[in-house]
Motif scaffolding. Structure first.
Motif, PDB file in Angstrom:
ATOM      1  N   ARG A  41       0.815  -1.223   0.000  1.00  0.00           N
ATOM      2  CA  ARG A  41       0.000   0.000   0.000  1.00  0.00           C
ATOM      3  C   ARG A  41       0.841   1.263   0.000  1.00  0.00           C
ATOM      4  O   ARG A  41       0.381   2.315  -0.462  1.00  0.00           O
ATOM      5  N   ARG A  42       2.072   1.162   0.488  1.00  0.00           N
ATOM      6  CA  ARG A  42       2.839   2.366   0.789  1.00  0.00           C
ATOM      7  C   ARG A  42       4.146   2.457   0.003  1.00  0.00           C
ATOM      8  O   ARG A  42       5.028   3.246   0.348  1.00  0.00           O
ATOM      9  N   TYR A  43       4.296   1.658  -1.064  1.00  0.00           N
ATOM     10  CA  TYR A  43       5.603   1.592  -1.713  1.00  0.00           C
ATOM     11  C   TYR A  43       6.062   2.929  -2.286  1.00  0.00           C
ATOM     12  O   TYR A  43       7.260   3.242  -2.245  1.00  0.00           O
ATOM     13  N   ARG A  44       5.140   3.741  -2.787  1.00  0.00           N
ATOM     14  CA  ARG A  44       5.567   5.046  -3.313  1.00  0.00           C
ATOM     15  C   ARG A  44       6.125   5.916  -2.196  1.00  0.00           C
ATOM     16  O   ARG A  44       7.172   6.555  -2.342  1.00  0.00           O
ATOM     17  N   GLU A  45       5.431   5.928  -1.076  1.00  0.00           N
ATOM     18  CA  GLU A  45       5.900   6.662   0.101  1.00  0.00           C
ATOM     19  C   GLU A  45       7.247   6.111   0.580  1.00  0.00           C
ATOM     20  O   GLU A  45       8.164   6.876   0.928  1.00  0.00           O
ATOM     21  N   ASP A  46       7.372   4.785   0.594  1.00  0.00           N
ATOM     22  CA  ASP A  46       8.594   4.165   1.091  1.00  0.00           C
ATOM     23  C   ASP A  46       9.796   4.497   0.207  1.00  0.00           C
ATOM     24  O   ASP A  46      10.896   4.772   0.702  1.00  0.00           O
ATOM     25  N   PHE A  47       9.604   4.459  -1.098  1.00  0.00           N
ATOM     26  CA  PHE A  47      10.718   4.770  -2.000  1.00  0.00           C
ATOM     27  C   PHE A  47      11.169   6.218  -1.839  1.00  0.00           C
ATOM     28  O   PHE A  47      12.364   6.514  -1.865  1.00  0.00           O
ATOM     29  N   THR A  48      10.230   7.115  -1.659  1.00  0.00           N
ATOM     30  CA  THR A  48      10.593   8.512  -1.428  1.00  0.00           C
ATOM     31  C   THR A  48      11.353   8.665  -0.125  1.00  0.00           C
ATOM     32  O   THR A  48      12.339   9.411  -0.034  1.00  0.00           O
ATOM     33  N   LEU A  49      10.917   7.938   0.902  1.00  0.00           N
ATOM     34  CA  LEU A  49      11.589   7.962   2.198  1.00  0.00           C
ATOM     35  C   LEU A  49      13.043   7.516   2.055  1.00  0.00           C
ATOM     36  O   LEU A  49      13.964   8.151   2.608  1.00  0.00           O
ATOM     37  N   LEU A  50      13.264   6.431   1.325  1.00  0.00           N
ATOM     38  CA  LEU A  50      14.612   5.904   1.153  1.00  0.00           C
ATOM     39  C   LEU A  50      15.473   6.835   0.308  1.00  0.00           C
ATOM     40  O   LEU A  50      16.649   7.063   0.614  1.00  0.00           O
ATOM     41  N   ARG A  51      14.905   7.380  -0.741  1.00  0.00           N
ATOM     42  CA  ARG A  51      15.666   8.323  -1.567  1.00  0.00           C
ATOM     43  C   ARG A  51      16.088   9.536  -0.755  1.00  0.00           C
ATOM     44  O   ARG A  51      17.237   9.990  -0.833  1.00  0.00           O
ATOM     45  N   ASP A  52      15.168  10.078   0.031  1.00  0.00           N
ATOM     46  CA  ASP A  52      15.489  11.255   0.836  1.00  0.00           C
ATOM     47  C   ASP A  52      16.519  10.934   1.913  1.00  0.00           C
ATOM     48  O   ASP A  52      17.196  11.835   2.417  1.00  0.00           O
ATOM     49  N   LEU A  53      16.638   9.651   2.256  1.00  0.00           N
ATOM     50  CA  LEU A  53      17.659   9.220   3.200  1.00  0.00           C
ATOM     51  C   LEU A  53      19.055   9.272   2.572  1.00  0.00           C
ATOM     52  O   LEU A  53      20.058   9.295   3.268  1.00  0.00           O
ATOM     53  N   GLY A  54      19.093   9.271   1.240  1.00  0.00           N
ATOM     54  CA  GLY A  54      20.361   9.253   0.531  1.00  0.00           C
ATOM     55  C   GLY A  54      20.620   7.971  -0.215  1.00  0.00           C
ATOM     56  O   GLY A  54      21.676   7.800  -0.842  1.00  0.00           O
ATOM     57  N   ALA A  55      19.670   7.031  -0.162  1.00  0.00           N
ATOM     58  CA  ALA A  55      19.844   5.769  -0.879  1.00  0.00           C
ATOM     59  C   ALA A  55      19.850   6.015  -2.382  1.00  0.00           C
ATOM     60  O   ALA A  55      19.069   6.815  -2.901  1.00  0.00           O
ATOM     61  N   THR A  56      20.741   5.311  -3.060  1.00  0.00           N
ATOM     62  CA  THR A  56      20.778   5.338  -4.517  1.00  0.00           C
ATOM     63  C   THR A  56      20.232   4.048  -5.113  1.00  0.00           C
ATOM     64  O   THR A  56      19.846   4.020  -6.278  1.00  0.00           O
ATOM     65  N   ASP A  57      20.211   2.975  -4.296  1.00  0.00           N
ATOM     66  CA  ASP A  57      19.830   1.655  -4.766  1.00  0.00           C
ATOM     67  C   ASP A  57      18.909   0.981  -3.751  1.00  0.00           C
ATOM     68  O   ASP A  57      18.963   1.280  -2.552  1.00  0.00           O
ATOM     69  N   HIS A  58      18.093   0.059  -4.249  1.00  0.00           N
ATOM     70  CA  HIS A  58      17.225  -0.715  -3.372  1.00  0.00           C
ATOM     71  C   HIS A  58      17.064  -2.099  -3.963  1.00  0.00           C
ATOM     72  O   HIS A  58      16.869  -2.254  -5.178  1.00  0.00           O
ATOM     73  N   ARG A  59      17.171  -3.114  -3.104  1.00  0.00           N
ATOM     74  CA  ARG A  59      16.927  -4.485  -3.553  1.00  0.00           C
ATOM     75  C   ARG A  59      15.582  -4.941  -3.027  1.00  0.00           C
ATOM     76  O   ARG A  59      15.284  -4.795  -1.839  1.00  0.00           O
ATOM     77  N   LEU A  60      14.785  -5.513  -3.910  1.00  0.00           N
ATOM     78  CA  LEU A  60      13.521  -6.121  -3.517  1.00  0.00           C
ATOM     79  C   LEU A  60      13.387  -7.460  -4.227  1.00  0.00           C
ATOM     80  O   LEU A  60      14.115  -7.751  -5.174  1.00  0.00           O
ATOM     81  N   SER A  61      12.469  -8.278  -3.743  1.00  0.00           N
ATOM     82  CA  SER A  61      12.241  -9.551  -4.419  1.00  0.00           C
ATOM     83  C   SER A  61      10.838  -9.595  -4.987  1.00  0.00           C
ATOM     84  O   SER A  61       9.918  -8.937  -4.485  1.00  0.00           O
ATOM     85  N   LEU A  62      10.699 -10.365  -6.052  1.00  0.00           N
ATOM     86  CA  LEU A  62       9.396 -10.662  -6.627  1.00  0.00           C
ATOM     87  C   LEU A  62       8.964 -12.019  -6.097  1.00  0.00           C
ATOM     88  O   LEU A  62       9.734 -12.984  -6.154  1.00  0.00           O
ATOM     89  N   ASN A  63       7.755 -12.111  -5.576  1.00  0.00           N
ATOM     90  CA  ASN A  63       7.250 -13.387  -5.091  1.00  0.00           C
ATOM     91  C   ASN A  63       6.799 -14.217  -6.288  1.00  0.00           C
ATOM     92  O   ASN A  63       5.770 -13.937  -6.917  1.00  0.00           O
ATOM     93  N   TRP A  64       7.592 -15.223  -6.607  1.00  0.00           N
ATOM     94  CA  TRP A  64       7.317 -16.092  -7.745  1.00  0.00           C
ATOM     95  C   TRP A  64       5.888 -16.625  -7.685  1.00  0.00           C
ATOM     96  O   TRP A  64       5.170 -16.656  -8.700  1.00  0.00           O
ATOM     97  N   ALA A  65       5.443 -17.021  -6.487  1.00  0.00           N
ATOM     98  CA  ALA A  65       4.105 -17.586  -6.338  1.00  0.00           C
ATOM     99  C   ALA A  65       3.020 -16.565  -6.635  1.00  0.00           C
ATOM    100  O   ALA A  65       1.925 -16.919  -7.086  1.00  0.00           O
ATOM    101  N   ARG A  66       3.288 -15.301  -6.396  1.00  0.00           N
ATOM    102  CA  ARG A  66       2.301 -14.264  -6.685  1.00  0.00           C
ATOM    103  C   ARG A  66       2.143 -14.084  -8.193  1.00  0.00           C
ATOM    104  O   ARG A  66       1.028 -13.881  -8.696  1.00  0.00           O
ATOM    105  N   VAL A  67       3.249 -14.174  -8.909  1.00  0.00           N
ATOM    106  CA  VAL A  67       3.211 -14.005 -10.360  1.00  0.00           C
ATOM    107  C   VAL A  67       2.687 -15.254 -11.052  1.00  0.00           C
ATOM    108  O   VAL A  67       1.926 -15.167 -12.017  1.00  0.00           O
ATOM    109  N   GLU A  68       3.084 -16.426 -10.544  1.00  0.00           N
ATOM    110  CA  GLU A  68       2.691 -17.698 -11.158  1.00  0.00           C
ATOM    111  C   GLU A  68       2.098 -18.619 -10.084  1.00  0.00           C
ATOM    112  O   GLU A  68       2.723 -19.595  -9.675  1.00  0.00           O
TER     113      GLU A  68
END
Length: 381
Positions: A41-68
């Motif tokens: 629900r909050r990923y847009r907010e979270d990415f902005t939070l991390l960017r403003d922290l100074g992060a340049t990169d973020h690792r996330l995973s895709l849930n294979w079971a969710r896609v297939e």
């Protein structure tokens, strides 16, 4: 620190909650994951939070079971969701490293034996190809598997993760299969034109005594932690599979002659997950990696400090400061360390520990801890 990027890491189950089609959902030993930390629900907010922290990169995973969720059937709503997530990260200026396996697998794959099955690598590579087709244009980089050694150990040796087996021979076979699958995936994902990075769980091991029996046990464990993937990194077939060698470090262990492990150093205070948070062990890990792969481009792909959710996280700040000093020292000694990824940006669901252990620079309500300000100051120079 020269050429450098700052990152954070997270996983689908831990921030979104388990999916009904994955094998973590309803796992007998795990507390309910709910919606993770509300990231969906909050990923847009979270990415902005991390960017403003100074992060340049973020690792996330895709849930294979969710896609297939069913073999051969793609959930288009899940595809649209993950594409929206990746696009949102790009829009705020984060490079996203896409991980395709972080512990949970589809039930249908588990029912076929998972990575212990006869056709495990082929089934996995079909998912890799599918993910590259569906999400490759939005990926900033690829991390095919998160900590394959840890997954194999928990699922097939200690039995704490699904399928809950305790079979040393099966563990050894799955460990070899998963490392091969990881390197094969990286070879394919390079064709997307995006960089590839592994994430290997490494730790220093110290003998409890100087007996031959202890030395033999330590050698076997060391081979599991290091040689199981280093042999592939040196294999000419896979020498160029990974652009970056990523390592995960949290602790060291003492090895006894009967195979028992104990926290190291012995006079340290264990944290809530049972190990001693000992940043100095990172120096031993980096020194060894530099000896083993002297020309490698290296990322500390996962490092963090877990506590019981203290808002004034002085210990976390001290741990991270010391870790960054050791990383800088490795660079000064000629090691090509190019980045670090903190586990984690925002408190999440911590597998068997549920919500009782916190690793976040921000709590689940997105309130910053002192460590967030530490990272902000370092990222800004």
């Amino acid at each position: 620190m020269g050429s450098w990027w700052w990152g954070t890491g997270a996983s689908a189950v831990q921030v979104e909650g388990a999916h009904p089609a994955d094998d973590w959902h309803g796992w007998k030993d795990a507390p309910d994951s709910g919606d993770g930390n509300g990231f969906a629900r909050r990923y847009r907010e979270d990415f902005t939070l991390l960017r403003d922290l100074g992060a340049t990169d973020h690792r996330l995973s895709l849930n294979w079971a969710r896609v297939e969720p069913v073999e051969g059937q793609i959930d288009q709503d899940a595809v649209a969701y993950y594409r929206a997530v990746l696009a949102a990260a790009r829009e705020v200026g984060l490079r996203v490293w896409v991980c395709l396996l972080h512990s949970a697998i589809p039930v249908w794959f588990a029912d076929k034996g998972g990575f212990a099955g006869d056709r495990a690598v082929g089934t996995w590579l079909r998912w890799v190809d599918l993910a590259a087709e569906l999400f490759g244009d939005l990926a900033g980089g690829w991390m095919p598997m998160n900590l394959p050694t840890t997954y194999a150990q928990k699922a097939y040796l200690t039995g704490s993760f699904p399928p809950g087996h305790r079979d040393p021979a099966q563990f050894a076979a799955v460990l070899a299969t998963m490392h091969t699958a990881d390197f094969e995936a990286a070879l394919r994902l390079r064709d997307t034109g995006r960089p590839t990075c592994c994430n290997e769980a490494v730790l220093p091991l110290y003998p409890a005594d100087d007996s031959p029996e202890t030395a033999a046990v330590l050698a076997r464990l060391d081979a599991m932690v290091w040689d199981s993937w280093l042999r592939l990194a040196r294999d000419p077939r896979y020498a160029d599979a990974f652009d970056l060698i990523g390592i995960s470090y949290y602790y060291a262990m003492t090895v006894h002659s009967n195979g028992a492990l104990a926290p190291f150093p012995a006079d340290g205070e264990p944290g809530p997950l049972g190990y001693v948070p000992w940043p100095d062990g990172l120096a031993a890990v980096l020194e060894r990696l530099h000896r083993e792969l002297p020309d490698a481009r290296v990322v500390v792909a996962e490092i963090g400090y877990g506590d019981a959710g203290e808002q004034d996280d002085t210990a976390r700040c001290e741990y991270l400061r010391r870790a960054f000093e050791l990383i800088a020292a490795a660079q000064d000694n000629g090691m090509r360390v190019e980045g670090v990824s903190i586990w984690t940006g925002i408190d999440n669901y911590e597998w068997l520990a549920g919500r009782s252990v916190s690793f976040g620079l921000f709590d689940v309500d997105r309130r910053p801890r002192r460590s967030a300000e530490l990272i902000r100051s370092l990222a800004r120079g």
